[in-house]
Write a protein that holds these residues in place. Structure first.
Motif, PDB file in Angstrom:
ATOM      1  N   ILE A 119     -11.964  25.118   1.639  1.00  0.00           N
ATOM      2  CA  ILE A 119     -12.920  25.373   0.329  1.00  0.00           C
ATOM      3  C   ILE A 119     -13.042  23.524  -0.063  1.00  0.00           C
ATOM      4  N   ASN A 120     -14.309  23.702  -0.820  1.00  0.00           N
ATOM      5  CA  ASN A 120     -14.855  22.462  -0.966  1.00  0.00           C
ATOM      6  C   ASN A 120     -14.133  21.844  -2.777  1.00  0.00           C
ATOM      7  N   HIS A 121     -13.415  21.386  -3.617  1.00  0.00           N
ATOM      8  CA  HIS A 121     -13.213  20.828  -4.930  1.00  0.00           C
ATOM      9  C   HIS A 121     -13.729  19.028  -4.982  1.00  0.00           C
ATOM     10  N   SER A 122     -15.232  19.703  -5.445  1.00  0.00           N
ATOM     11  CA  SER A 122     -15.457  17.785  -5.940  1.00  0.00           C
ATOM     12  C   SER A 122     -14.991  16.920  -7.040  1.00  0.00           C
ATOM     13  N   ARG A 123     -14.079  15.865  -7.069  1.00  0.00           N
ATOM     14  CA  ARG A 123     -13.949  15.564  -7.459  1.00  0.00           C
ATOM     15  C   ARG A 123     -14.092  13.444  -7.439  1.00  0.00           C
ATOM     16  N   LEU A 124     -13.571  12.804  -8.680  1.00  0.00           N
ATOM     17  CA  LEU A 124     -13.276  11.137  -8.603  1.00  0.00           C
ATOM     18  C   LEU A 124     -12.110  10.912  -8.598  1.00  0.00           C
ATOM     19  N   LEU A 125     -11.314  10.791  -7.626  1.00  0.00           N
ATOM     20  CA  LEU A 125     -10.241  10.327  -7.527  1.00  0.00           C
ATOM     21  C   LEU A 125      -9.958   8.235  -7.688  1.00  0.00           C
ATOM     22  N   VAL A 126      -8.767   8.055  -8.356  1.00  0.00           N
ATOM     23  CA  VAL A 126      -8.841   6.680  -8.624  1.00  0.00           C
ATOM     24  C   VAL A 126      -7.276   6.837  -8.169  1.00  0.00           C
ATOM     25  N   PHE A 127      -6.698   5.543  -7.268  1.00  0.00           N
ATOM     26  CA  PHE A 127      -5.740   5.075  -6.694  1.00  0.00           C
ATOM     27  C   PHE A 127      -5.645   3.386  -8.080  1.00  0.00           C
ATOM     28  N   GLY A 165     -10.320   6.434 -16.721  1.00  0.00           N
ATOM     29  CA  GLY A 165     -11.081   7.444 -16.564  1.00  0.00           C
ATOM     30  C   GLY A 165     -11.940   8.426 -17.526  1.00  0.00           C
ATOM     31  N   GLU A 166     -11.761   7.947 -18.844  1.00  0.00           N
ATOM     32  CA  GLU A 166     -12.415   7.938 -19.894  1.00  0.00           C
ATOM     33  C   GLU A 166     -14.447   7.749 -20.276  1.00  0.00           C
ATOM     34  N   VAL A 167     -14.883   9.250 -20.255  1.00  0.00           N
ATOM     35  CA  VAL A 167     -15.649   9.081 -20.413  1.00  0.00           C
ATOM     36  C   VAL A 167     -17.065   9.320 -21.837  1.00  0.00           C
ATOM     37  N   LEU A 168     -17.289   8.059 -21.665  1.00  0.00           N
ATOM     38  CA  LEU A 168     -17.750   7.312 -22.373  1.00  0.00           C
ATOM     39  C   LEU A 168     -19.476   8.473 -22.540  1.00  0.00           C
ATOM     40  N   TRP A 169     -19.878   8.125 -21.391  1.00  0.00           N
ATOM     41  CA  TRP A 169     -21.136   8.919 -21.002  1.00  0.00           C
ATOM     42  C   TRP A 169     -21.927   9.685 -20.148  1.00  0.00           C
ATOM     43  N   GLN A 170     -22.184  10.615 -20.471  1.00  0.00           N
ATOM     44  CA  GLN A 170     -23.297  11.879 -18.830  1.00  0.00           C
ATOM     45  C   GLN A 170     -24.595  11.647 -19.583  1.00  0.00           C
ATOM     46  N   TYR A 171     -25.379  12.005 -17.817  1.00  0.00           N
ATOM     47  CA  TYR A 171     -26.698  12.250 -17.706  1.00  0.00           C
ATOM     48  C   TYR A 171     -27.534  12.732 -17.246  1.00  0.00           C
ATOM     49  N   VAL A 213       0.483  -1.353   0.087  1.00  0.00           N
ATOM     50  CA  VAL A 213       0.011   0.410  -0.308  1.00  0.00           C
ATOM     51  C   VAL A 213       0.860   1.086  -0.023  1.00  0.00           C
ATOM     52  N   SER A 214       2.119   0.839   0.629  1.00  0.00           N
ATOM     53  CA  SER A 214       3.094   1.857   0.794  1.00  0.00           C
ATOM     54  C   SER A 214       3.336   3.309  -0.968  1.00  0.00           C
ATOM     55  N   ARG A 215       3.028   2.092  -1.631  1.00  0.00           N
ATOM     56  CA  ARG A 215       3.131   2.343  -3.263  1.00  0.00           C
ATOM     57  C   ARG A 215       1.988   2.597  -4.151  1.00  0.00           C
ATOM     58  N   LEU A 216       0.878   3.244  -3.043  1.00  0.00           N
ATOM     59  CA  LEU A 216      -0.236   3.048  -4.169  1.00  0.00           C
ATOM     60  C   LEU A 216      -0.036   4.926  -4.592  1.00  0.00           C
ATOM     61  N   GLY A 217      -0.764   5.363  -5.139  1.00  0.00           N
ATOM     62  CA  GLY A 217      -0.605   6.774  -5.911  1.00  0.00           C
ATOM     63  C   GLY A 217      -1.743   6.963  -6.454  1.00  0.00           C
ATOM     64  N   LEU A 218      -2.496   8.117  -7.275  1.00  0.00           N
ATOM     65  CA  LEU A 218      -2.869   8.115  -8.184  1.00  0.00           C
ATOM     66  C   LEU A 218      -3.063   8.156  -9.111  1.00  0.00           C
ATOM     67  N   ALA A 219      -4.407   6.860  -9.921  1.00  0.00           N
ATOM     68  CA  ALA A 219      -4.512   6.613 -11.208  1.00  0.00           C
ATOM     69  C   ALA A 219      -4.553   7.691 -11.939  1.00  0.00           C
ATOM     70  N   TRP A 220      -5.864   8.147 -12.180  1.00  0.00           N
ATOM     71  CA  TRP A 220      -6.568   9.142 -12.891  1.00  0.00           C
ATOM     72  C   TRP A 220      -7.457   9.740 -11.841  1.00  0.00           C
ATOM     73  N   TYR A 221      -7.965  10.941 -12.283  1.00  0.00           N
ATOM     74  CA  TYR A 221      -9.248  12.191 -11.493  1.00  0.00           C
ATOM     75  C   TYR A 221      -9.951  12.533 -12.535  1.00  0.00           C
ATOM     76  N   GLN A 222     -10.936  12.973 -12.287  1.00  0.00           N
ATOM     77  CA  GLN A 222     -12.080  13.527 -12.914  1.00  0.00           C
ATOM     78  C   GLN A 222     -12.812  15.347 -12.348  1.00  0.00           C
ATOM     79  N   ASN A 223     -12.691  16.369 -11.662  1.00  0.00           N
ATOM     80  CA  ASN A 223     -13.105  17.296 -12.041  1.00  0.00           C
ATOM     81  C   ASN A 223     -14.687  16.999 -11.622  1.00  0.00           C
ATOM     82  N   LEU A 224     -15.651  17.139 -10.449  1.00  0.00           N
ATOM     83  CA  LEU A 224     -16.308  17.012 -10.855  1.00  0.00           C
ATOM     84  C   LEU A 224     -17.654  18.460 -11.195  1.00  0.00           C
TER      85      LEU A 224
END
Length: 703
Positions: A582-590, A108-114, A63-74
C-alpha cells in the motif's frame, strides 16, 4: 532476420570501434565541478546536474549509524517524484498535485505551505500520475510548474504568490483534443525561467517556453516539431523548423491532427561554460510511425537533444538518438555535463542514458557524436554508425510498417526512465537506475483521434486474457543499479533489485550511493563495488531521488516516499506482480544517530474480493476494448491496478448500473480526478465497461 543483441554480445562490443566506446587504457576522468556549499540549491545540485555532493560526514565507515532524524506525512497518497531544494537551512519540497512547502531542514518544522489548487479533473489530461519533480530557486523566489500548465513564482520567505502565467498557448488545444500537463522542474538561466510540458500520449505538439523570472513575461518559445503546412509560429524555432525539420515529416501524415508530439516533459540542462540550454525531446504523437508520418522521414526533433540559447531560444545544434521513433524512445531522460579526458584530449561532454538502451556522449559545445554504447540488453538495433551515431534498426522492429507484433526490449518505459542518475568523480562511474520491461507493440486498426483517453495508434488490446503472454512479460521484468564507466564504455558492476521502476540516485564524497527501491527499501551502497551498507524499511515504494545537505555541521539525507508514475498505473498486472504494498507518501530525512521511528501500519495492498454478480460475456468482451482505450492508462491493463489508484474490481459502483453511470458518465467524483466520459462514451458503452469489470472481478483469483 538479424539476431537481437545479447547481453554478452554488447559487453564484448563495448570495447570495439563499431560503437566508438572509449578505451580505458587511453582515457581518464577529470575532476568535476561540485556544489560550493552545504545546500542543495539546484535541481541536479549543480548546473552540471551530476548529483554528486562533497559532503562526507556520512561515509562508508559511519553509514551504519544512519537513522531517521525526522519525517513528515504528505497529504496525497500518489507517486512522489520531487527533488527538494535546500537554501540556507530551509527545504522547499514539491509533492503530488504540484503542492509546495517550506520546512526547517534540520527539524522538519513547517514554515509555509502552498497549494495551487490544480482541479481534480486535470488528472485525466496526463499519462503518468499527478506527480511533480521539483522547483527552481532564484533571488528569493521559488518557481513551480503546475500539473494544469501554469508557471508560478512564490516568495521564498512567505509562500505568497508573486505571479502566475498559463504556459499553454490558446491555439494549442485543437478543439479540446490535445492535453498538456507539467510534471518537470523548471530551470533558470540568465534570468529566464525555462519550462516544457507533457502530453504526447494524448495528442500534443511539443514546445518549450522561456519567461522573465521577475515578471513572468514570455521571452521566447521554441517548438520541437513543425506546424501543419510548415506555417510559422512567430517563435524562436521558426527558421530551423522551416529549413531543416518540416522536410523530415510526411506533409499529410496523422501528425497534422495529433500534433506530432515531441514534448519536453523532463530533462532541461543549462551549461554556463557553453552558454547553451539542452532540451531532451520526447516521443511522437501518435506512437505509430506509419500513422504519424506515413512511414516517411526521420521526424525531427523527436527522440533528440536540442541545444538553444537561453536568452533568445535560438537554435544551435541537435542530435537525434532515435529516428523514426515508434517505441516511445524519448530523449527526455536526465542529462549531465562531464569533463573527461579521452585519448589524451580533454573533452567537455553531454552524457545521457535514454530509454533506447544506448549510452551517449556528445560534445557539449557542438553536438558532435562521440559514442553510443549499449548500457543494457536491447533488440531493436544492432549498433550505431560509428561516424554519425545513427542506429542500425533491425527490420522486424519496425512494427508499424510490418504490421506484425514486435516484442520490444527495452519497451516503452525504457532501459532508464526519468529517475535521475548520478556521477562520482571519486570512482569515475555514472550510476544508472536501469531496468528491463519487455513490451509487445502492434498496430492499431481504424485509428482515430479521441478527445479523451490516450492516442497512441497502437492496439491497446494486445494482451487480452492470455496469461501465458502476461507471464512471459512478467518474467522479463528486471531492475538494477548499474555502475557505468563512461570512459571505458562498459559496466563496472551492478546491484540487482527485485523489481523495475526504482528510485533516482545520489552520489557523495563519503564514497556512497543512495537509492530508494520500489519494494520499499532505502539503501546505501559502497560506490566502489556496490556492496550494500545500509537498509531502511520505508513502508512504501520509492521512485524519487535522494538529496543531501548540511545544517549546523550535521549532514542529512532526504528522500520523498510514494510509489507511482506510469508503471503502477498503466502497467497494472505487471506492477502488482512485483509490488502489492500500500502507498504511504512521506518525506523522510536521515542523519547519523537519528532515532525517529515510523508508525506501525498495514503493509498489504488492495486484495480484490471476487464478485458474485453475473455478467454478459458478449458485453464484457466489447467493454474490454472500451476499457483499454479510455480507462487503462489510470486503472491498469485488464483492470488490474498497480497500487496507486483504486482497484476497480472492488469498486462498490459495480453493483449498480445507475451508480456506475453516475461516476463514469456524469463524473460525480470529478474533484478526485475521475471525470465524466459522456462526451466520448455512450451509456451502453459505459455499461459494457461495467460488464467487463464484473468479469475481471470474478477472475481476480488468477492474479
Amino acid at each position: 532476420m538479424r539476431r537481437p543483441l545479447s547481453f554478452s554480445a554488447w559487453r564484448r562490443l563495448s570495447g570495439l570501434g563499431t560503437t566508438l566506446a572509449l578505451c580505458a587504457g587511453t582515457s581518464v576522468a577529470v575532476a568535476q565541478p561540485t556544489a560550493p556549499s552545504s545546500d542543495w540549491p539546484l535541481h541536479g545540485l549543480t548546473t552540471s546536474e551530476q548529483r554528486f555532493s562533497t559532503l562526507d560526514q556520512i561515509n562508508t565507515q559511519t553509514v551504519s549509524r544512519l537513522g531517521l532524524a525526522w519525517y513528515q506525512n504528505l497529504d496525497a497518497l500518489r507517486g512522489q517524484e520531487g527533488t527538494p531544494l535546500v537554501i540556507g537551512g530551509i527545504m522547499y519540497a514539491t509533492t503530488s498535485w504540484s503542492r509546495v512547502e517550506a520546512l526547517k531542514a534540520d527539524t522538519g518544522e513547517v514554515l509555509w505551505q502552498y497549494d495551487p489548487r490544480v482541479p481534480g479533473n486535470a488528472a485525466v489530461r496526463g499519462c503518468c500520475d499527478t506527480a511533480n519533480r521539483g522547483a527552481a530557486y532564484s533571488d528569493g523566489r521559488i518557481f513551480i510548474g503546475t500539473y494544469d500548465g501554469r508557471l508560478q513564482a512564490l516568495d521564498a520567505k512567505t509562500g505568497h504568490l508573486l505571479w502566475s502565467v498559463n504556459t499553454i498557448p490558446e491555439n494549442a488545444t485543437l478543439g479540446g483534443i490535445r492535453s498538456y500537463t507539467i510534471t518537470g522542474a523548471p530551470r533558470i538561466a540568465k534570468g529566464i525561467v525555462i519550462i516544457g510540458n507533457g502530453g504526447s500520449e494524448f495528442g500534443a505538439r511539443g514546445f518549450v517556453s522561456g519567461f522573465d523570472e521577475k515578471t513572468g513575461a514570455l521571452k521566447w518559445r521554441f517548438y520541437t516539431v513543425p506546424a501543419p503546412g510548415n506555417k510559422p509560429d512567430n517563435a524562436a524555432s521558426d527558421k530551423v523548423l522551416h529549413e531543416k525539420v518540416y522536410k523530415t515529416w510526411s506533409p499529410n501524415g496523422g501528425w497534422v491532427q495529433s500534433g506530432g508530439g515531441g514534448t519536453v516533459w523532463d530533462s532541461i540542462v543549462y551549461d554556463p561554460e557553453t552558454d547553451l540550454v539542452y532540451l531532451g525531446v520526447g516521443n511522437g504523437s501518435p506512437w505509430s510511425y506509419s500513422i504519424r508520418s506515413n512511414g516517411i522521414g526521420d521526424n525531427l526533433f523527436l527522440g533528440s537533444i536540442v541545444a538553444i540559447r537561453p536568452e533568445t531560444g535560438e537554435y544551435v545544434w541537435h542530435f537525434q538518438e532515435t529516428p523514426m521513433d515508434q517505441w516511445d524512445f524519448t530523449a527526455s531522460q536526465p542529462m549531465m555535463i562531464l569533463d573527461l579526458t579521452i585519448h589524451g584530449q580533454k573533452r567537455h561532454l553531454l552524457a545521457q542514458a535514454p530509454k533506447n538502451g544506448f549510452f551517449y556522449l556528445l560534445d557539449a559545445a557542438t553536438g558532435e557524436f562521440i559514442s553510443a554504447t549499449p548500457y543494457t540488453f536491447l533488440n531493436w538495433a544492432d549498433g550505431v554508425d560509428p561516424k554519425t551515431g545513427r542506429p542500425n534498426i533491425v527490420p522486424d522492429a519496425l512494427w508499424s510498417l510490418t504490421g506484425k507484433t514486435w516484442m520490444g526490449i527495452p519497451g516503452s518505459l525504457g532501459g532508464h526512465n526519468w529517475a535521475p542518475m548520478a556521477y562520482s568523480p571519486k570512482t569515475g562511474y555514472i550510476y544508472i537506475p536501469a531496468q528491463q520491461m519487455p513490451q509487445p507493440f502492434h498496430s492499431g486498426k481504424n485509428f482515430k483521434l479521441n478527445k479523451m483517453g490516450v492516442n497512441l495508434g497502437i492496439d491497446m488490446t494486445g494482451l487480452p486474457d492470455d496469461q501465458k503472454v502476461v507471464d512471459a512479460v512478467n518474467s522479463g521484468l528486471k531492475g538494477w543499479l548499474e555502475a557505468w564507466d563512461p570512459v571505458a564504455g562498459k559496466v563496472a558492476f551492478t546491484v540487482p533489485h527485485a523489481t523495475p521502476w526504482n528510485g533516482g540516485v545520489l552520489a557523495t564524497a563519503g564514497n556512497l550511493i543512495f537509492q530508494g527501491l520500489a519494494t520499499g527499501g532505502f539503501e546505501a551502497y559502497d560506490a566502489s563495488n556496490g556492496k550494500r551498507l545500509y537498509h531502511f524499511d520505508a513502508h512504501s515504494g520509492i521512485i524519487a531521488p535522494p538529496i543531501t545537505y548540511s545544517v549546523n555541521g550535521r549532514q542529512y539525507v532526504a528522500v520523498e516516499v510514494g510509489w507511482g508514475g506510469i508503471f503502477p498505473l498503466m502497467g497494472g498486472a505487471m506492477a502488482r506482480y512485483h509490488n502489492a504494498g500500500i502507498n504511504h507518501s512521506r518525506l523522510l530525512v536521515f542523519a547519523l544517530d537519528g532515532e525517529q521511528r515510523l508508525p506501525l501500519e498495514t503493509r498489504t495492498g488492495q486484495i480484490p474480493i471476487p464478485t458474485t454478480q453475473t455478467f454478459n460475456p458478449k458485453q464484457a468482451q466489447q467493454g474490454y476494448t472500451y476499457y483499454q482505450n479510455f480507462c487503462m492508462a489510470c486503472h491498469g491493463d485488464n483492470a488490474i491496478a498497480g497500487g496507486v489508484l483504486p482497484d476497480l474490481r472492488s469498486s462498490g459502483a459495480l453493483s449498480s448500473r445507475g451508480g456506475f453511470q453516475a461516476v463514469v458518465s456524469r463524473g460525480v467524483l470529478e474533484n478526485f480526478g475521475m471525470v465524466g466520459f459522456s462526451k466520448v462514451l455512450t451509456p451502453q458503452e459505459i455499461e459494457d465497461i461495467r460488464q467487463f469489470l464484473i468479469r475481471q472481478s470474478s477472475l481476480q483469483k488468477r492474479y
